[in-house]
Motif scaffolding. Structure first.
Motif, PDB file in Angstrom:
ATOM      1  N   THR A 198       4.223   7.313   1.780  1.00  0.00           N
ATOM      2  CA  THR A 198       4.709   6.238   2.637  1.00  0.00           C
ATOM      3  C   THR A 198       4.160   4.899   2.165  1.00  0.00           C
ATOM      4  O   THR A 198       3.051   4.823   1.640  1.00  0.00           O
ATOM      5  CB  THR A 198       4.296   6.476   4.088  1.00  0.00           C
ATOM      6  OG1 THR A 198       2.878   6.710   4.140  1.00  0.00           O
ATOM      7  CG2 THR A 198       5.001   7.694   4.654  1.00  0.00           C
ATOM      8  N   THR A 199       4.939   3.851   2.357  1.00  0.00           N
ATOM      9  CA  THR A 199       4.579   2.527   1.845  1.00  0.00           C
ATOM     10  C   THR A 199       4.563   1.489   2.961  1.00  0.00           C
ATOM     11  O   THR A 199       5.264   1.616   3.972  1.00  0.00           O
ATOM     12  CB  THR A 199       5.560   2.067   0.763  1.00  0.00           C
ATOM     13  OG1 THR A 199       6.889   2.069   1.285  1.00  0.00           O
ATOM     14  CG2 THR A 199       5.504   2.993  -0.442  1.00  0.00           C
ATOM     15  N   VAL A 200       3.754   0.467   2.757  1.00  0.00           N
ATOM     16  CA  VAL A 200       3.680  -0.682   3.661  1.00  0.00           C
ATOM     17  C   VAL A 200       3.662  -1.938   2.799  1.00  0.00           C
ATOM     18  O   VAL A 200       2.998  -1.958   1.748  1.00  0.00           O
ATOM     19  CB  VAL A 200       2.404  -0.627   4.540  1.00  0.00           C
ATOM     20  CG1 VAL A 200       2.368  -1.824   5.487  1.00  0.00           C
ATOM     21  CG2 VAL A 200       2.361   0.673   5.333  1.00  0.00           C
ATOM     22  N   TYR A 201       4.379  -2.961   3.246  1.00  0.00           N
ATOM     23  CA  TYR A 201       4.447  -4.222   2.502  1.00  0.00           C
ATOM     24  C   TYR A 201       4.130  -5.407   3.398  1.00  0.00           C
ATOM     25  O   TYR A 201       4.436  -5.404   4.595  1.00  0.00           O
ATOM     26  CB  TYR A 201       5.851  -4.438   1.920  1.00  0.00           C
ATOM     27  CG  TYR A 201       6.273  -3.428   0.894  1.00  0.00           C
ATOM     28  CD1 TYR A 201       6.963  -2.281   1.251  1.00  0.00           C
ATOM     29  CD2 TYR A 201       5.966  -3.626  -0.456  1.00  0.00           C
ATOM     30  CE1 TYR A 201       7.354  -1.349   0.303  1.00  0.00           C
ATOM     31  CE2 TYR A 201       6.345  -2.705  -1.412  1.00  0.00           C
ATOM     32  CZ  TYR A 201       7.037  -1.570  -1.024  1.00  0.00           C
ATOM     33  OH  TYR A 201       7.415  -0.648  -1.966  1.00  0.00           O
ATOM     34  N   LYS A 220       8.393  -8.260   1.052  1.00  0.00           N
ATOM     35  CA  LYS A 220       9.391  -7.242   1.369  1.00  0.00           C
ATOM     36  C   LYS A 220      10.729  -7.584   0.725  1.00  0.00           C
ATOM     37  O   LYS A 220      11.183  -8.723   0.791  1.00  0.00           O
ATOM     38  CB  LYS A 220       9.575  -7.136   2.889  1.00  0.00           C
ATOM     39  CG  LYS A 220       8.562  -6.262   3.584  1.00  0.00           C
ATOM     40  CD  LYS A 220       8.839  -6.210   5.085  1.00  0.00           C
ATOM     41  CE  LYS A 220       7.760  -5.419   5.800  1.00  0.00           C
ATOM     42  NZ  LYS A 220       7.955  -5.446   7.271  1.00  0.00           N
ATOM     43  N   ARG A 251       0.846  -1.191   0.000  1.00  0.00           N
ATOM     44  CA  ARG A 251       0.000   0.000   0.000  1.00  0.00           C
ATOM     45  C   ARG A 251       0.882   1.241   0.000  1.00  0.00           C
ATOM     46  O   ARG A 251       1.983   1.231   0.555  1.00  0.00           O
ATOM     47  CB  ARG A 251      -0.910  -0.011   1.221  1.00  0.00           C
ATOM     48  CG  ARG A 251      -1.813   1.197   1.349  1.00  0.00           C
ATOM     49  CD  ARG A 251      -2.831   1.026   2.454  1.00  0.00           C
ATOM     50  NE  ARG A 251      -3.733  -0.090   2.204  1.00  0.00           N
ATOM     51  CZ  ARG A 251      -4.729  -0.064   1.333  1.00  0.00           C
ATOM     52  NH1 ARG A 251      -4.957   1.009   0.607  1.00  0.00           N
ATOM     53  NH2 ARG A 251      -5.517  -1.118   1.181  1.00  0.00           N
TER      54      ARG A 251
END
Length: 118
Positions: A57-60, A65, A50
């Motif tokens: 900012t990103t999230v995995y 990852k 996201r």
């Protein structure tokens, strides 16, 4: 009416790379995030990555990852998912997602198939 159109799915040998794109249209949200989910055969839909549209900012998910990278193009209102070192476990239908912030209903694309062959 929000529309999310994915492209770039396909078949790739294990260890290979694919790049997915998602183009958003028809919305006027000022704050939102976009991302990718996937649904492997016979399983539920799971989070992949996201990106916050304004902050970047990103999230995995832990499973991707270091292999997958999500990015955005503000001018085109698109996101990409660069997928490297694909494995058969990455095989799934990948769905683009748009989530209005701070609260809102998820919007979904129609999905695109990714197959990593051993």
């Amino acid at each position: 009416q929000v529309q999310l159109v994915e492209s770039g799915g396909g078949w790739v040998q294990a260890g290979g790379s694919l790049r997915l794109s998602c183009a958003a249209s028809g919305h006027t949200f000022s704050s939102y995030s976009m991302g990718w989910f996937r649904q492997p055969p016979g399983k539920g839909r799971e989070f992949v990555a996201r990106i916050d549209w304004n902050l970047g900012t990103t999230v995995y998910a832990d499973s991707v990852k270091g292999r997958f990278t999500i990015s955005r193009d503000n001018a085109k209102d698109t996101i990409d998912l660069q997928m490297n070192r694909l494995t058969p476990q990455d095989s799934a239908v990948y769905y683009c997602n748009l989530r209005p912030l701070p609260y809102g209903s998820d919007r979904w694309g129609q999905g695109t198939q990714v197959t990593g062959s051993s």
